[in-house]
Design a protein around this motif. Structure first.
Motif, short mmCIF file in Angstrom:
data_model
loop_
_atom_site.label_atom_id
_atom_site.label_comp_id
_atom_site.label_asym_id
_atom_site.label_seq_id
_atom_site.Cartn_x
_atom_site.Cartn_y
_atom_site.Cartn_z
N GLY A 1 7.85 -44.42 33.57
CA GLY A 1 7.37 -43.34 34.42
C GLY A 1 6.11 -42.71 33.86
N LEU B 1 23.30 -41.47 43.51
CA LEU B 1 22.85 -41.44 42.11
C LEU B 1 23.77 -40.50 41.34
CD1 LEU B 1 18.95 -41.19 42.32
CD2 LEU B 1 20.38 -43.24 42.08
N CYS C 1 24.29 -38.90 37.33
CA CYS C 1 23.85 -38.81 35.94
C CYS C 1 25.00 -39.20 35.02
CB CYS C 1 23.41 -37.38 35.64
SG CYS C 1 22.71 -37.23 33.98
N PHE D 1 19.85 -31.85 46.55
CA PHE D 1 20.04 -33.05 45.70
C PHE D 1 19.82 -32.64 44.24
CE2 PHE D 1 19.39 -37.24 43.96
CZ PHE D 1 19.94 -38.16 44.87
N GLY E 1 18.79 -32.41 40.36
CA GLY E 1 17.54 -32.78 39.68
C GLY E 1 17.80 -32.90 38.19
N ARG E 2 17.33 -34.01 37.59
CA ARG E 2 17.53 -34.25 36.15
C ARG E 2 16.21 -34.73 35.58
NH1 ARG E 2 17.92 -33.78 31.49
NH2 ARG E 2 19.15 -34.99 30.04
N ASN E 3 15.64 -33.94 34.69
CA ASN E 3 14.32 -34.24 34.14
C ASN E 3 14.30 -34.08 32.63
OD1 ASN E 3 12.72 -34.59 36.71
ND2 ASN E 3 13.73 -32.63 37.06
N HIS E 4 13.44 -34.86 31.99
CA HIS E 4 13.31 -34.82 30.53
C HIS E 4 11.95 -34.31 30.11
CE1 HIS E 4 16.58 -37.59 31.37
NE2 HIS E 4 17.04 -37.33 30.16
N VAL F 1 9.51 -33.59 42.66
CA VAL F 1 10.53 -33.50 41.61
C VAL F 1 11.44 -34.74 41.58
CG1 VAL F 1 12.38 -32.28 42.87
CG2 VAL F 1 12.01 -31.82 40.43
N SER G 1 17.20 -45.11 37.16
CA SER G 1 16.41 -44.96 38.39
C SER G 1 15.15 -44.16 38.06
CB SER G 1 17.24 -44.26 39.48
OG SER G 1 18.25 -45.13 39.94
N VAL G 2 14.21 -44.83 37.42
CA VAL G 2 13.04 -44.16 36.84
C VAL G 2 12.13 -43.61 37.93
CG1 VAL G 2 10.97 -44.52 35.40
CG2 VAL G 2 13.17 -45.56 34.75
N LYS G 3 11.78 -42.33 37.77
CA LYS G 3 10.91 -41.62 38.72
C LYS G 3 9.45 -41.77 38.28
CE LYS G 3 13.45 -37.76 38.17
NZ LYS G 3 13.98 -36.39 38.45
N TRP G 4 8.54 -41.42 39.19
CA TRP G 4 7.10 -41.48 38.91
C TRP G 4 6.74 -42.82 38.29
CZ3 TRP G 4 9.93 -37.32 36.49
CH2 TRP G 4 10.10 -36.23 37.35
N ASP H 1 5.80 -39.34 33.43
CA ASP H 1 6.10 -38.08 32.75
C ASP H 1 6.29 -38.30 31.26
OD1 ASP H 1 8.37 -39.59 33.57
OD2 ASP H 1 9.69 -37.87 33.21
N ARG I 1 9.65 -44.24 43.04
CA ARG I 1 10.69 -44.28 42.01
C ARG I 1 11.51 -45.54 42.15
NH1 ARG I 1 15.28 -39.89 42.36
NH2 ARG I 1 15.81 -40.93 40.40
N TYR J 1 8.81 -41.33 29.96
CA TYR J 1 10.21 -41.67 30.21
C TYR J 1 10.31 -43.13 30.66
CZ TYR J 1 14.94 -41.57 31.93
OH TYR J 1 16.26 -41.84 32.12
N1 LIG Z 1 10.46 -40.60 34.96
C1 LIG Z 1 11.69 -40.12 34.86
N2 LIG Z 1 12.67 -40.73 35.55
C2 LIG Z 1 13.92 -40.25 35.48
C3 LIG Z 1 14.26 -39.12 34.69
C4 LIG Z 1 13.20 -38.48 34.00
O1 LIG Z 1 13.40 -37.48 33.32
N3 LIG Z 1 11.93 -39.01 34.12
N4 LIG Z 1 15.58 -38.72 34.63
C5 LIG Z 1 16.58 -39.75 34.91
C6 LIG Z 1 17.93 -39.28 35.00
S1 LIG Z 1 18.76 -39.06 33.55
C7 LIG Z 1 18.59 -39.15 36.20
S2 LIG Z 1 20.23 -38.78 36.25
C8 LIG Z 1 17.88 -39.35 37.47
C9 LIG Z 1 17.94 -38.10 38.31
O2 LIG Z 1 17.24 -38.25 39.49
P1 LIG Z 1 16.92 -36.99 40.39
O3 LIG Z 1 16.25 -35.94 39.52
O4 LIG Z 1 16.08 -37.47 41.48
O5 LIG Z 1 18.24 -36.48 40.88
O6 LIG Z 1 16.50 -39.65 37.28
C10 LIG Z 1 16.24 -40.50 36.18
N5 LIG Z 1 14.87 -40.90 36.21
#
Ligand SMILES: Nc1nc2c(c(=O)[nH]1)N[C@H]1C(S)=C(S)[C@@H](COP(=O)(O)O)O[C@H]1N2
Ligand SMILES: [Mo]
Length: 362
Positions: free
Chosen positions: A142, A85, A87, A37, A39-42, A183, A200-203, A144, A189, A155
């Motif tokens: 999130g 999902l 990007c 899958f 992965g996209r992180n900032h 990750v 789709s905000v992670k953490w 992060d 999320r 984020y």
């Molecule tokens: N907390 C947090 N959520 C985030 C991001 C992030 O960097 N931090 N990246 C976003 C982006 S731009 C995308 S495209 C998706 C990617 O989800 P994935 O890494 O599970 O594929 O998470 C989103 N949620």
């Protein structure tokens, strides 16, 4: 050691923050294996002690909430759904071919994947928090902290209240029947089907009901479609852009690969298409002469409006250089623009132009 438990054939654009696209071999499956899958992180992946973790629900609500994972699992009916999902930068490489884009990941067609997510409905949690008069947006934040934001900040982003209350929007703790990996946002999320992945905000740690969209950098500054022109001689009009939200129709060719050498004669041509925001893919056509003539491809049933559809056909390829092109329509009748020149924008978002595979046959 592989990064974040990912397969070795992931296309890693950046190790830290981790940005990797799914290999074509994995994109052909309806559900993407978690180890493939994208992965996209900032920023760096945060670590959370699941026992201490809480989700705060606040802002314009009658009853603010602080919820543990056990609370989430016990208080609301769990739901499961397959969701694709994607990007906003998926297929940016095609825009970079038109004119260079600095400082953004040159994603091919693999910044998209599908998982079976399990969690609860955001709507159920919001119903308990009771949005007050004036509530119009729901901000998601999130844990992060992104050093790329100005100033560095956690984020975040937001969706309109109407989307947040839609039954497809989830708070998920599981992906493909396993706990959400670090990750991908453990322990929780947001999953906002049909919208750019960025929402789709992670953490996830905080859900804030507001009258206005989030002020977070990734809502207010990034992930906006800025006006642009591929001709550097032409001044781009001023403007701070359109905030990206609902996805629009996209399509990619997975087989054959761009620049592949293959025998002439019958060849399997296959790919995926994704309609976005509640629509499905109605038709895909494929051309072997750069778009002069077309043949209709078989498009898989739409399992739901929230997942991609795979398509395939057999094309009789002549000897020599062949320009394979695909084009799709969605259930609202929308089609794809022919050229990425029509879509070029300074941050390289939303390349939904006809995909091409230039191959050599014979
Ligand atoms: N907390 C947090 N959520 C985030 C991001 C992030 O960097 N931090 N990246 C976003 C982006 S731009 C995308 S495209 C998706 C990617 O989800 P994935 O890494 O599970 O594929 O998470 C989103 N949620
Ligand atoms: Mo993204």
């Amino acid at each position: 050691m592989s990064l974040w438990g990912k397969r070795d054939d992931m296309i890693v654009h950046e190790r830290d923050p981790f940005n990797a696209e799914s290999p074509r071999s994995a994109l052909q499956f309806h559900v993407t294996p978690v180890d493939a899958f994208y992965g996209r992180n900032h920023g760096p992946v945060p670590t959370a002690d699941a026992a201490l973790w809480r989700l705060g629900v606040d802002g314009l609500v009658g009853r603010p909430l602080s919820l543990s994972l056990d609370d989430l699992r016990a208080r609301w009916q769990p739901v499961e759904a397959e969701v694709t999902l994607q990007c906003a930068g998926n297929r940016r490489a095609g825009l970079i071919e038109v004119r260079d884009i600095q400082g953004e990941t040159p994603w091919g067609a693999g910044a998209v994947s599908t998982a079976r997510f399990r969690g609860i409905r955001l709507a159920d949690v919001l119903a308990e928090a009771r949005p007050r008069a004036g509530a119009a947006h729901v901000a998601l934040a999130g844990a992060d902290v992104s050093p790329l934001a100005d100033p560095p900040q956690p984020y975040g982003g937001s969706v309109p209240l109407a989307k947040a209350l839609s039954p497809e929007v989830l708070l998920a703790w599981s992906m493909n029947d396993a706990p959400l990996p670090p990750v991908h946002g453990a322990p929780l999320r947001a999953v906002v089907p049909g919208w750019i992945g960025a929402r789709s905000v992670k953490w996830l740690t905080r859900v804030t009901v507001r009258s206005t969209p989030s002020d977070n950098h990734f809502q207010a500054v990034a992930y906006r479609l800025l006006p642009g022109d591929p001709d550097p001689g032409t001044a781009a009009p001023d403007g701070d852009g359109i905030p990206l939200g609902p996805l629009t129709l996209n399509c990619a060719i997975l087989h054959p690969a761009d620049h592949a050498h293959l025998p002439n004669g019958p060849a399997r041509v296959a790919g995926y298409a994704l309609a976005g925001e509640g629509r499905t893919v109605a038709r895909v056509d494929v051309s072997r002469d750069g778009g002069l003539s077309w043949q209709r491809a078989d498009v898989g049933e739409a399992a739901s409006p929230w997942v991609w559809q795979h398509w395939h056909t057999t094309l009789d390829l002549p000897r020599g250089d062949v320009d394979i092109v695909a084009r799709a329509w969605d259930s609202a009748g929308a089609a794809m623009p022919e050229s990425p020149r029509q879509l070029w924008n300074p941050k390289g978002y939303a390349n939904t132009a006809w995909p091409r595979a230039r191959v050599r046959c014979g």
